[in-house]
Each structure stands twice: as structure tokens, then as C-alpha cells.
Scaffold this motif. Structure first.
Motif, PDB file in Angstrom:
ATOM      1  N   GLY A 131      -6.735 -56.804 -35.571  1.00  0.00           N
ATOM      2  CA  GLY A 131      -7.232 -56.732 -36.883  1.00  0.00           C
ATOM      3  C   GLY A 131      -6.006 -56.991 -38.069  1.00  0.00           C
ATOM      4  O   GLY A 131      -4.996 -57.920 -37.237  1.00  0.00           O
ATOM      5  N   SER A 132      -6.253 -56.557 -38.980  1.00  0.00           N
ATOM      6  CA  SER A 132      -4.971 -57.094 -40.048  1.00  0.00           C
ATOM      7  C   SER A 132      -5.032 -55.993 -41.026  1.00  0.00           C
ATOM      8  O   SER A 132      -5.848 -55.429 -41.660  1.00  0.00           O
ATOM      9  N   ARG A 133      -3.631 -55.749 -41.171  1.00  0.00           N
ATOM     10  CA  ARG A 133      -3.137 -54.660 -42.370  1.00  0.00           C
ATOM     11  C   ARG A 133      -3.098 -55.738 -43.625  1.00  0.00           C
ATOM     12  O   ARG A 133      -2.633 -56.500 -43.861  1.00  0.00           O
ATOM     13  N   VAL A 134      -3.867 -54.898 -44.604  1.00  0.00           N
ATOM     14  CA  VAL A 134      -3.831 -55.505 -46.160  1.00  0.00           C
ATOM     15  C   VAL A 134      -3.311 -54.405 -47.007  1.00  0.00           C
ATOM     16  O   VAL A 134      -4.321 -53.443 -47.177  1.00  0.00           O
ATOM     17  N   GLY A 135      -2.129 -54.555 -47.354  1.00  0.00           N
ATOM     18  CA  GLY A 135      -1.663 -53.237 -48.140  1.00  0.00           C
ATOM     19  C   GLY A 135      -1.852 -52.136 -47.397  1.00  0.00           C
ATOM     20  O   GLY A 135      -1.266 -52.048 -46.406  1.00  0.00           O
ATOM     21  N   ASN A 136      -2.658 -50.984 -48.009  1.00  0.00           N
ATOM     22  CA  ASN A 136      -2.679 -49.687 -47.369  1.00  0.00           C
ATOM     23  C   ASN A 136      -4.110 -49.540 -46.605  1.00  0.00           C
ATOM     24  O   ASN A 136      -4.547 -48.584 -46.429  1.00  0.00           O
ATOM     25  N   GLU A 137      -4.540 -50.738 -46.053  1.00  0.00           N
ATOM     26  CA  GLU A 137      -6.013 -50.824 -45.419  1.00  0.00           C
ATOM     27  C   GLU A 137      -5.649 -51.428 -44.161  1.00  0.00           C
ATOM     28  O   GLU A 137      -4.917 -52.691 -44.085  1.00  0.00           O
ATOM     29  N   PHE A 138      -6.289 -51.246 -43.016  1.00  0.00           N
ATOM     30  CA  PHE A 138      -6.329 -51.929 -41.764  1.00  0.00           C
ATOM     31  C   PHE A 138      -7.720 -52.189 -41.673  1.00  0.00           C
ATOM     32  O   PHE A 138      -8.744 -51.473 -41.625  1.00  0.00           O
ATOM     33  N   TRP A 139      -8.049 -53.518 -41.293  1.00  0.00           N
ATOM     34  CA  TRP A 139      -9.417 -54.160 -41.001  1.00  0.00           C
ATOM     35  C   TRP A 139      -9.478 -54.572 -39.501  1.00  0.00           C
ATOM     36  O   TRP A 139      -8.558 -55.438 -39.212  1.00  0.00           O
ATOM     37  N   PHE A 140     -10.721 -54.272 -39.079  1.00  0.00           N
ATOM     38  CA  PHE A 140     -11.124 -54.940 -37.966  1.00  0.00           C
ATOM     39  C   PHE A 140     -12.630 -54.970 -37.780  1.00  0.00           C
ATOM     40  O   PHE A 140     -13.337 -54.256 -38.441  1.00  0.00           O
ATOM     41  N   VAL A 141     -12.973 -55.749 -36.630  1.00  0.00           N
ATOM     42  CA  VAL A 141     -14.531 -55.632 -36.465  1.00  0.00           C
ATOM     43  C   VAL A 141     -14.701 -55.279 -35.051  1.00  0.00           C
ATOM     44  O   VAL A 141     -14.195 -55.583 -34.129  1.00  0.00           O
ATOM     45  N   SER A 142     -15.676 -54.447 -35.051  1.00  0.00           N
ATOM     46  CA  SER A 142     -16.080 -53.986 -33.761  1.00  0.00           C
ATOM     47  C   SER A 142     -17.430 -54.888 -32.949  1.00  0.00           C
ATOM     48  O   SER A 142     -18.258 -55.146 -33.743  1.00  0.00           O
ATOM     49  N   GLU A 143     -17.033 -55.161 -31.939  1.00  0.00           N
ATOM     50  CA  GLU A 143     -18.090 -56.307 -31.190  1.00  0.00           C
ATOM     51  C   GLU A 143     -19.394 -55.651 -30.946  1.00  0.00           C
ATOM     52  O   GLU A 143     -20.400 -56.438 -30.738  1.00  0.00           O
ATOM     53  N   PHE A 144     -19.341 -54.466 -30.565  1.00  0.00           N
ATOM     54  CA  PHE A 144     -20.620 -53.670 -30.126  1.00  0.00           C
ATOM     55  C   PHE A 144     -21.060 -52.841 -31.149  1.00  0.00           C
ATOM     56  O   PHE A 144     -22.080 -51.791 -30.850  1.00  0.00           O
ATOM     57  N   GLY A 145     -20.633 -52.910 -32.407  1.00  0.00           N
ATOM     58  CA  GLY A 145     -20.956 -52.148 -33.499  1.00  0.00           C
ATOM     59  C   GLY A 145     -21.216 -50.352 -33.128  1.00  0.00           C
ATOM     60  O   GLY A 145     -20.130 -49.831 -32.650  1.00  0.00           O
ATOM     61  N   ASP A 146     -22.064 -49.839 -33.651  1.00  0.00           N
ATOM     62  CA  ASP A 146     -22.331 -48.463 -33.570  1.00  0.00           C
ATOM     63  C   ASP A 146     -22.523 -48.010 -32.137  1.00  0.00           C
ATOM     64  O   ASP A 146     -22.756 -46.675 -31.736  1.00  0.00           O
ATOM     65  N   GLN A 147     -22.865 -49.090 -31.104  1.00  0.00           N
ATOM     66  CA  GLN A 147     -23.000 -48.651 -29.761  1.00  0.00           C
ATOM     67  C   GLN A 147     -21.648 -48.571 -29.133  1.00  0.00           C
ATOM     68  O   GLN A 147     -21.303 -47.985 -27.888  1.00  0.00           O
ATOM     69  N   SER A 148     -20.236 -48.977 -29.787  1.00  0.00           N
ATOM     70  CA  SER A 148     -19.071 -48.699 -29.289  1.00  0.00           C
ATOM     71  C   SER A 148     -18.421 -47.356 -29.082  1.00  0.00           C
ATOM     72  O   SER A 148     -19.184 -46.457 -30.029  1.00  0.00           O
ATOM     73  N   GLN A 149     -18.017 -46.793 -28.182  1.00  0.00           N
ATOM     74  CA  GLN A 149     -17.631 -45.474 -27.947  1.00  0.00           C
ATOM     75  C   GLN A 149     -16.724 -44.935 -29.071  1.00  0.00           C
ATOM     76  O   GLN A 149     -17.012 -43.908 -29.818  1.00  0.00           O
ATOM     77  N   TYR A 150     -15.700 -45.823 -29.489  1.00  0.00           N
ATOM     78  CA  TYR A 150     -14.794 -45.517 -30.673  1.00  0.00           C
ATOM     79  C   TYR A 150     -15.528 -45.442 -32.005  1.00  0.00           C
ATOM     80  O   TYR A 150     -15.203 -44.504 -32.789  1.00  0.00           O
ATOM     81  N   VAL A 151     -16.516 -46.161 -32.228  1.00  0.00           N
ATOM     82  CA  VAL A 151     -17.145 -46.164 -33.448  1.00  0.00           C
ATOM     83  C   VAL A 151     -18.179 -44.723 -33.399  1.00  0.00           C
ATOM     84  O   VAL A 151     -18.021 -44.062 -34.409  1.00  0.00           O
ATOM     85  N   LYS A 152     -18.739 -44.404 -32.337  1.00  0.00           N
ATOM     86  CA  LYS A 152     -19.217 -43.215 -32.177  1.00  0.00           C
ATOM     87  C   LYS A 152     -18.327 -42.032 -32.522  1.00  0.00           C
ATOM     88  O   LYS A 152     -18.665 -40.898 -33.116  1.00  0.00           O
TER      89      LYS A 152
END
Length: 129
Positions: free
Chosen positions: A48-69
Motif C-alpha cells: 500500500g502507500s502512505r499519503v500524509g496521515n492515511e495509508f491506502w491499500f486494496v484487498s484482492e478478495f474484498g469483504d471475503q478477506s478475513q482481515y476485512v471481516k
């Protein structure tokens, strides 16, 4: 059917081979969530990438990813960037264009997410520090 098998293989490979190896790299970016069932810390290597005080990334399995749950159950997370931990609050950003977002993120990880991802979802972490 083919996508389902690919997703299962990718998840198996990440959980049992890639992630354990990558977690040992002290400079690997990690997302730490709290397990929604166990209450234990769960660390996931990602890009992912830090932009200021935000960190952005993309989940490849969306809401099916365990970490998203886990994020849905408790959005307080930590992110390890360049060996240093940062606390924050994660937000799912379904209105963001994840393919466009990947263009602004590190290319190595973005390639894997684009190649194996079947349900892309952008996530933003508002960092406390």
C-alpha cells in the motif's frame, strides 16, 4: 468455477507459504487487526502507500478477506511501515475505484492484487501518528 478454485489456491498459498515468510521480513508492510472470534492480533503482509496521515491499500478478495471481516468487527488497527508501527482506524471505501487506486500503489503488490483479485475493495487507514 475456475475463479473459485483460483481463489482457494491463492488463499491457501498466501496463508501457508507467502505470508509466513513475508511476516519475517522486518521491512515488510503489515496490517494488524484484532481477530473477531479469538480477540488475538492477526498480522497480514500487504502492499500500500502512505499519503500524509492515511495509508491506502486494496484487498484482492474484498469483504471475503478475513482481515476485512476483522476490520468490520473492529476498525482499530495497526500498520507496520518501514519497521515502525502506527495505530489507526480502518475504513472500507467501496465507492473508490480500486483498479485506479492500484495505479498509485507500489507496482509489485499491485500486480499480484490485479492478477489474483476477484473482488477488489479499497481500504483507507486514518493513522493516529
Amino acid at each position: 468455477m475456475a475463479d473459485h478454485l483460483r481463489d482457494r489456491f491463492t488463499a491457501f498459498f498466501q496463508k501457508n507459504v507467502a505470508n509466513p515468510v513475508m511476516r519475517r521480513n522486518p521491512l515488510q508492510t503489515l496490517l494488524e487487526t484484532t481477530g473477531r472470534k479469538s480477540g488475538q492480533p492477526r498480522r497480514t503482509p500487504l502492499g500500500g502507500s502512505r499519503v500524509g496521515n492515511e495509508f491506502w491499500f486494496v484487498s484482492e478478495f474484498g469483504d471475503q478477506s478475513q482481515y476485512v471481516k476483522n476490520i468490520q468487527a473492529n476498525p482499530r488497527v495497526r500498520v507496520r511501515l518501514r519497521g515502525r508501527w502506527h495505530s489507526g482506524v480502518a475504513h472500507l471505501v467501496p465507492d473508490d475505484d480500486p483498479r485506479r487506486r492500484l495505479q498509485s500503489l507500489p507496482s509489485f503488490n499491485s500486480f499480484g492484487v490485479r492478477t489474483f483479485g476477484t473482488n477488489l475493495l479499497t481500504i483507507r487507514v486514518d493513522l493516529d501518528n
